[in-house]
Scaffold this active site. Structure first.
Site, PDB file in Angstrom:
ATOM      1  N   HIS B  49       0.837  -1.211   0.000  1.00  0.00           N
ATOM      2  CA  HIS B  49       0.000   0.000   0.000  1.00  0.00           C
ATOM      3  C   HIS B  49       0.865   1.251   0.000  1.00  0.00           C
ATOM      4  CE1 HIS B  49      -3.594  -2.402   0.863  1.00  0.00           C
ATOM      5  NE2 HIS B  49      -2.890  -3.033   1.797  1.00  0.00           N
ATOM      6  N   LYS B 253     -10.407  -1.494   4.306  1.00  0.00           N
ATOM      7  CA  LYS B 253     -10.247  -0.859   3.003  1.00  0.00           C
ATOM      8  C   LYS B 253     -11.254  -1.361   1.971  1.00  0.00           C
ATOM      9  CE  LYS B 253      -5.552  -1.210   3.301  1.00  0.00           C
ATOM     10  NZ  LYS B 253      -5.208  -1.054   4.730  1.00  0.00           N
ATOM     11  N   ILE B 339      -0.329  -6.790  13.920  1.00  0.00           N
ATOM     12  CA  ILE B 339       0.165  -6.352  12.610  1.00  0.00           C
ATOM     13  C   ILE B 339      -0.815  -6.808  11.536  1.00  0.00           C
ATOM     14  CG2 ILE B 339       2.185  -6.210  11.092  1.00  0.00           C
ATOM     15  CD1 ILE B 339       2.683  -5.120  13.921  1.00  0.00           C
ATOM     16  N   GLU B 340      -1.968  -6.132  11.529  1.00  0.00           N
ATOM     17  CA  GLU B 340      -2.934  -6.378  10.458  1.00  0.00           C
ATOM     18  C   GLU B 340      -2.563  -5.463   9.293  1.00  0.00           C
ATOM     19  OE1 GLU B 340      -6.879  -5.186  11.603  1.00  0.00           O
ATOM     20  OE2 GLU B 340      -6.186  -3.338  12.523  1.00  0.00           O
ATOM     21  N   SER B 341      -3.426  -5.350   8.295  1.00  0.00           N
ATOM     22  CA  SER B 341      -3.125  -4.465   7.176  1.00  0.00           C
ATOM     23  C   SER B 341      -2.843  -3.066   7.707  1.00  0.00           C
ATOM     24  CB  SER B 341      -4.320  -4.423   6.217  1.00  0.00           C
ATOM     25  OG  SER B 341      -4.036  -3.580   5.136  1.00  0.00           O
ATOM     26  N   CYS B 405       0.182 -25.683 -16.093  1.00  0.00           N
ATOM     27  CA  CYS B 405      -0.552 -24.412 -16.000  1.00  0.00           C
ATOM     28  C   CYS B 405       0.414 -23.237 -15.815  1.00  0.00           C
ATOM     29  CB  CYS B 405      -1.535 -24.431 -14.841  1.00  0.00           C
ATOM     30  SG  CYS B 405      -2.766 -25.750 -14.930  1.00  0.00           S
ATOM     31  N   CYS B 440      -5.584 -26.002 -12.966  1.00  0.00           N
ATOM     32  CA  CYS B 440      -5.932 -27.393 -12.632  1.00  0.00           C
ATOM     33  C   CYS B 440      -5.722 -27.666 -11.152  1.00  0.00           C
ATOM     34  CB  CYS B 440      -5.193 -28.393 -13.519  1.00  0.00           C
ATOM     35  SG  CYS B 440      -3.611 -28.957 -12.875  1.00  0.00           S
TER      36      CYS B 440
END
Lengths: 416, 484
Positions: B49, B253, B339-341, B405, B440
């Site tokens: 961010h 957010k 310690i979140e966003s 893939c 897959c």
């Protein structure tokens, strides 16, 4: 860059048949590219019987069926590369592949047959909620572990989806001493072949829960249980109908999807219904010289028809390479009432040969009539006692029945 | 006596270890799970961010802005993929447009580059923005990173420089002694003790529980706040070229569309406070809500291209801000909780702050003179055919594709197994080299990955785990394999 007349992507049943078809029509410069360590494709993990009834009039296991075609490939001396992954195909037919011997290599083809088969729809694609522990596999992956690697993925199994691989695995796991607690199917009818319902579920008294789906997965490390719920007509779970099963494994047999990514890179156009390429009666895609057959074109339930489709495609790819192909304006082929899809989607007009159409019905049809309409006029009708979506149906029209075709051929179902 | 012990090997623990590993001190990391990045760090938005969002005066604001500025160089140093995509915060009515003004002022105050534009101009750049969007705030310093990769990159370089990572060690007791802490941990019933001068708590949603082992009177608690996501297939053109934020609400957010560093688009997260810190299940109603909420800001969402859904937990602190401090009551116990966003963005700044300003400042540890840089992970994607063939010539296994893939070769998988902090499980291989992350979902490559893991680690396939030590792939051999 080397040039090869015909490159076939995939050495399973479709690819091997296409190679043989092309060889028998006179093409010698053929290269099959196969990602696994041997030819045969998914047949190699299908150790049960039931293959070859139409084509060989006998009952073979998957590996036995594959072996017959491998022998032909060897006998014809058709070149193939194993352990080889194709990474890209361009519209002008340059193929990039890699293996441990040649490394990353480009080859130019004059014609290409796409025969990559299909992949299994996953948990993520159908949004099964709950935890994401070990113990959730597609049925085909569990089948590979079991039949090719020799390992058992679980002891108490629940299966979502009544597709044939799921049914076959229900029996296989039971024979290995695992307990299969049940099979849930979101549709009100089974999606497998009737013989598999009988031989894999009923014979072992495994319950089939129609109009049910898995609504939760428990267990942080390894699956400890699952929850199923009944669904309404919009396939939404009905609150209050939840049933919990304590199990260590959830297998998914919830559909197969043509593995078309490489074709898309080359600009091959797809049908939203089959998820495979749009093709004409020789299985040529809308990109000239690129053909498609087998499960990458549309998902089959009987390998014999894959082989027939492969032979037909290979033969015509040969005609294309030899400039013997009769080009003509093409008429559209459409799925009318009651038909899920029909293949091919286009057919050459003024064609002096018979054409076989493959189709599936939208839902179970009893005592119904299949109508073939050419420019609005019924040219053929066939009464059928029963048609089910799980079984691919075929109808062959003779050249004279297609004589008057100008703009559109429609297949539809008339019910009483 | 160990100098410093870090509990937790998520991005925060890895960042602290990484910045400490420059100093001459002995560092041990205790992680209760079977790999790094298994808690909050395994399931989040992967956004770096810009720093426009946190409230003024908070640690979140300070470390977010600093972390954002550190990311480009840090990722270049560690050979971690990073893309400065920029981001849009979008408004769909006048009221929301007012909030954008506040965010813009906040950004300018923090010297964060930003630019306003009307909906039309924003749609020129992001054609899949909803037609309802009337105003957008562009934040060009926003970026995306793979949270697994940055965690691994920092931990690997720390280990390369002497840090010791002990997996599957769950801390069960902490005792304070006059000059050190005694930490008791448990691994599969086996008890170990260590003595350490410093103890750093980087345990995410368990921050309060771990601190409670030492201190009965807590002045904060952590609530796990679940967020669920969808993942779109990366074979289609990305829906958006940069993260699209709605205007923020009281619970965070909002629900975003995020182009991941691997060109999958993530849709989510929602926000739900829960009780059980192990509960990372997804549910139908929440996922339906995400689909609904997203249509406010983004159109043409290819819901039929969803390949996976997942849920992660944010460690939401009761204080509303990051808790970063040396505890007064417990000297040398350093709290890194809540310690979140924007924690992923802030982690390097927090790690550096703890290493340089708390620990080095107090201890006078000198800097290492023989510091080792991490070797670049072997990654063939994006190389020319000639470059790829150089790898194949050195080791033919770079020519064998295991994951179709994501086009991952056997050579790359072997490399990620044999590096420091090497992969030991199917999931760990996926986190490092990406087989199983594609459409897959491992259906094709998982049997091959199991085989490679068993061979390279010298163990039986029966011993290969999917993820934790309690997640075996197989329960037995078939009758035929056993020779019955």
């Amino acid at each position: 860059m080397n040039t090869v007349e015909l490159v076939i992507i995939g050495g399973g049943s479709a690819g091997m048949a296409a190679a043989c078809g092309a060889y028998e029509a006179g093409v010698r410069d053929i290269l099959i590219l196969e990602r696994d360590k041997e030819l045969g494709g998914i047949l190699l993990q299908c150790i049960h019987n039931g293959f070859g009834l139409h084509y060989y009039k006998e009952e073979l296991s998957g590996p036995e069926y594959a072996e017959r075609w491998e022998k032909k490939i060897e006998e014809y001396g058709i070149a193939y590369r194993l352990d080889t992954m194709v990474l890209d195909i361009t519209a002008d037919k340059v193929i990039t592949y890699t293996n441990t011997v040649e490394g990353y290599t480009k080859v130019r083809a004059k014609a290409i047959v796409l025969a990559m088969g299909c992949r299994e729809r996953t948990r993520g694609a159908i949004h099964i909620p709950g935890f994401r522990p070990a113990g959730v596999w597609t049925a085909g992956t569990a089948q590979r572990y079991l039949n090719m690697e020799g390992y058992l993925v679980g002891r108490r199994i629940f299966i979502l989806g009544s597709g044939d691989i799921g049914l076959i695995m229900a029996r296989r796991m039971t024979l290995e001493g695992a307990e299969v607690l049940g099979v849930a199917e979101i549709m009100p009818y089974s999606n497998g072949l009737p013989r598999n319902i009988q031989q894999c579920l009923r014979d072992f008294e495994i319950p089939l829960y129609l109009s049910h789906t898995v609504t939760n997965v428990f267990g942080k490390d390894r699956v400890s249980g699952i929850e199923i719920s009944q669904v309404n007509q919009k396939f939404e779970p009905i609150a209050g109908t939840e049933k919990r099963f304590d199990c260590d494994t959830l297998l998914l047999s919830v559909g197969l999807i043509p593995e078309t990514q490489l074709g898309q890179n080359a600009g091959v156009l797809l049908s939203p219904k089959t998820k495979g390429a749009l093709v004409n009666d020789i299985n040529e895609t809308e990109t000239e010289g690129i053909f498609s057959c087998g499960n990458v074109l549309h998902v089959h339930d009987v390998v014999d028809f894959v082989s027939e489709e492969g032979l037909h495609t290979g033969k015509n790819a040969a005609a294309y390479l030899q400039n013997k192909l009769m080009r003509a304006e093409e008429a559209n082929v459409s799925a009318g009432a009651g038909i899920g899809y029909v293949l091919p989607q286009r057919v050459r007009k003024t064609l002096a040969e018979a054409v076989t159409f493959s189709f599936r019905v939208t839902d179970v049809k009893k005592n119904a009539e299949l109508l073939v309409k050419v420019d609005g006029k019924v040219v053929k009708s066939v009464k059928k006692r029963q048609m089910i979506p799980a079984e691919m149906e075929r109808i062959t029209l003779k050249a004279e029945e297609l004589n008057d075709l100008q703009s559109e051929l429609v297949l539809e179902i008339r019910e009483d | 006596m160990i100098d410093i012990t870090i509990i937790g090997a998520g991005v925060m623990g890895a960042a602290v270890a990484y910045y400490l590993s420059r100093y001459n001190c002995q560092v041990v990391v205790l992680e209760k799970e079977n790999d790094v990045a298994e808690g909050t760090s395994i399931a989040n938005s992967g956004i770096v961010h810009s720093g426009h969002d946190p409230k003024p005066g908070t640690l979140k604001a300070k470390f977010n802005v600093e972390g954002n500025r550190m990311y480009p160089d840090l990722c270049a140093h560690l050979h971690v993929l990073f893309k400065q995509t920029g981001a849009f915060v979008v408004a769909v009515n006048e009221e929301e447009k007012q909030i954008l003004q506040v965010l813009k002022e906040q950004a300018l105050d923090r010297q964060i580059p930003c630019q306003e534009m009307d909906g039309e101009a924003a749609r020129q750049i992001e054609p899949n923005l909803s037609d309802d969007v009337i105003w957008a705030l562009s934040l060009p310093t926003t970026g995306v990173v793979d949270p697994w990769e940055i965690t691994l990159g920092m931990m690997e370089e720390a280990v390369l420089n002497g840090c010791e990572l002990r997996l599957n060690e769950k801390v069960v007791a902490i005792t304070e002694r006059p000059d050190f802490y005694e930490v008791t941990s448990e691994n599969n019933g086996q008890i170990s003790k260590l003595q350490t001068r410093y103890l750093i708590n980087c345990t995410g949603v368990y921050g309060d529980d771990v601190y409670r082992l030492l201190e009965p009177e807590l002045d904060f608690f952590i609530t796990p706040r679940k967020g669920q996501y969808f993942v779109l297939d990366n074979t289609i053109a990305p829906l958006v070229g940069r993260p699209i934020y709605p205007v923020p609400s009281t619970v965070g957010k909002g629900i975003l569309a995020i182009p991941s560093i691997h060109e999958n688009v993530l849709l989510g997260p929602d926000s739900e406070e829960i009780k059980d810190k192990e509960n990372v299940d997804t549910d139908r109603a929440r996922l339906a809500f995400i689909r609904q909420a997203l249509t406010k800001t983004v159109k043409n969402i290819p819901f039929d291209k969803i390949i996976r859904s997942f849920a992660g937990l944010r460690p939401t602190p009761s204080t509303g801000d990051f808790i970063i401090r040396e505890e007064e009551k417990h000297p040398r116990f350093i709290q890194v909780s809540g310690i979140e966003s924007p924690g992923l963005t802030a982690a390097p700044a927090i790690g550096k702050y703890i290493a340089d300003e708390i620990i080095a400042a107090a201890t006078k540890y000198g800097l290492k003179t023989n510091y080792q840089n991490r070797r670049k992970p072997l990654r063939l994607a994006g190389l020319s055919i000639d470059e790829k063939n150089k790898y194949v010539q050195a080791d033919a296994r770079f020519g064998r594709i295991i994951c179709r893939c994501e086009s991952v070769s056997e050579g790359e998988i072997i490399d990620c197994i044999h590096r420091p902090v090497g992969a030991r499980t199917v999931k760990a291989v996926k986190k490092r080299a990406r087989p199983g992350a594609g459409r897959c979902q491992g259906g094709f490559c998982e049997p091959r990955v199991v085989e490679i893991l068993a061979r390279e680690l010298g163990i039986s396939p029966m011993e290969v785990m999917f993820d934790s030590q309690r997640s075996p792939i197989f329960v037995g051999e078939t009758k035929q394999a056993k020779g019955e």
